[in-house]
Write a protein that holds these residues in place. Structure first.
Motif, short mmCIF file in Angstrom:
data_model
loop_
_atom_site.label_atom_id
_atom_site.label_comp_id
_atom_site.label_asym_id
_atom_site.label_seq_id
_atom_site.Cartn_x
_atom_site.Cartn_y
_atom_site.Cartn_z
N LYS A 1 27.67 48.79 27.58
CA LYS A 1 26.28 48.78 28.05
C LYS A 1 25.63 50.16 27.96
N HIS A 2 26.45 51.22 27.93
CA HIS A 2 25.91 52.57 28.01
C HIS A 2 26.30 53.46 26.84
N PHE A 3 27.15 52.97 25.95
CA PHE A 3 27.66 53.81 24.86
C PHE A 3 27.29 53.19 23.53
N ARG A 4 26.73 53.97 22.64
CA ARG A 4 26.24 53.45 21.37
C ARG A 4 27.30 53.35 20.28
N GLY A 5 28.33 54.14 20.35
CA GLY A 5 29.33 54.16 19.28
C GLY A 5 30.39 53.08 19.44
N ASN A 6 31.32 53.09 18.53
CA ASN A 6 32.49 52.23 18.65
C ASN A 6 33.37 52.78 19.77
N PHE A 7 34.20 51.91 20.35
CA PHE A 7 35.07 52.37 21.44
C PHE A 7 36.39 51.61 21.42
N ALA A 8 37.40 52.28 21.95
CA ALA A 8 38.70 51.64 22.20
C ALA A 8 39.14 52.06 23.59
N VAL A 9 39.56 51.09 24.38
CA VAL A 9 40.07 51.36 25.72
C VAL A 9 41.53 50.92 25.73
N LEU A 10 42.43 51.87 25.98
CA LEU A 10 43.85 51.62 25.99
C LEU A 10 44.36 51.80 27.41
N SER A 11 45.29 50.95 27.83
CA SER A 11 45.83 51.12 29.17
C SER A 11 47.28 50.67 29.24
N GLY A 12 48.01 51.37 30.09
CA GLY A 12 49.38 51.02 30.40
C GLY A 12 49.77 51.70 31.69
N THR A 13 49.89 50.92 32.74
CA THR A 13 50.27 51.46 34.04
C THR A 13 51.45 50.66 34.57
N HIS A 14 52.37 51.34 35.21
CA HIS A 14 53.52 50.65 35.80
C HIS A 14 53.98 51.43 37.01
N LEU A 15 54.20 50.74 38.09
CA LEU A 15 54.73 51.35 39.31
C LEU A 15 55.92 50.52 39.75
N ASP A 16 57.09 51.15 39.78
CA ASP A 16 58.30 50.43 40.19
C ASP A 16 58.13 49.82 41.57
N ASN A 17 58.55 48.57 41.70
CA ASN A 17 58.52 47.85 42.98
C ASN A 17 57.14 47.88 43.63
N GLU B 1 29.42 57.42 34.01
CA GLU B 1 28.44 58.31 34.65
C GLU B 1 28.35 59.64 33.91
N GLN B 2 29.49 60.15 33.47
CA GLN B 2 29.49 61.42 32.72
C GLN B 2 28.83 61.26 31.36
N LEU B 3 28.97 60.06 30.76
CA LEU B 3 28.41 59.82 29.44
C LEU B 3 26.91 59.54 29.47
N LYS B 4 26.40 59.04 30.60
CA LYS B 4 24.98 58.71 30.69
C LYS B 4 24.14 59.94 30.38
N GLY B 5 23.09 59.71 29.63
CA GLY B 5 22.24 60.82 29.26
C GLY B 5 22.67 61.49 27.96
#
Length: 116
Positions: A71-87, A109-113
Motif C-alpha cells: 500500500k505504501h511502497f512502489r517497487g517490487n518487494f520480498a518479505v522473508l521470515s523464519g522465527t523459532h523459539l524452543d518450547n 513508517e520509515q519508508l513513508k515520504g
C-alpha cells in the motif's frame, strides 16, 4: 539498510531491510533458531506470491507485512521470515506474530515520504 529490533519476554525479533535499486527485501527473523521459512513477494499492481518451505508457518507474518507494504511502497518487494523459539507457549507464538507485524509497520513508517 534499515535495522529494527523488538523484544518481549524471551522473544527477540529482528527486521533487516535492504534496497535493491527501487525494490526492497525485508527479512524478519528471531528466536533460538532463525531460518528461512516463508517468502512472500510481489509488486504494487501485481498479485502477491508466497512460497512456504517445508512445514513453516511464517506465511502469517510475511503475507500480512507484504499486504501492508504494498500500500505504501512502489517497487517490487520480498518479505522473508523464519522465527523459532524452543518450547514456545501459545502466548509467545502470538507475540512473535504480533511483534513481527509491528516491526513491519515501523518499517513502513520509515519508508513513508521516501517511496509513496
Amino acid at each position: 539498510m534499515i535495522h529494527l529490533e523488538k523484544t518481549k519476554g524471551r522473544v527477540h525479533l529482528v527486521l533487516d531491510a535492504c534496497f535493491m535499486g527501487e525494490d526492497i527485501v525485508v527479512m524478519i527473523s528471531g528466536g533460538d533458531r532463525p531460518h528461512l521459512g516463508t517468502i512472500s513477494a510481489g509488486a504494487r499492481l501485481e498479485p502477491m506470491q508466497t512460497v512456504q518451505l517445508q512445514n513453516h508457518k511464517e506465511f502469517y507474518i510475511t503475507e500480512e507485512v507484504a499486504v501492508r507494504l504494498r500500500k505504501h511502497f512502489r517497487g517490487n518487494f520480498a518479505v522473508l521470515s523464519g522465527t523459532h523459539l524452543d518450547n514456545a507457549s501459545k502466548e509467545e507464538i502470538n507475540w512473535m506474530t504480533e511483534m513481527a507485524i509491528e516491526l513491519g509497520d515501523a518499517l513502513i513508517e520509515q519508508l513513508k515520504g521516501k517511496t509513496s
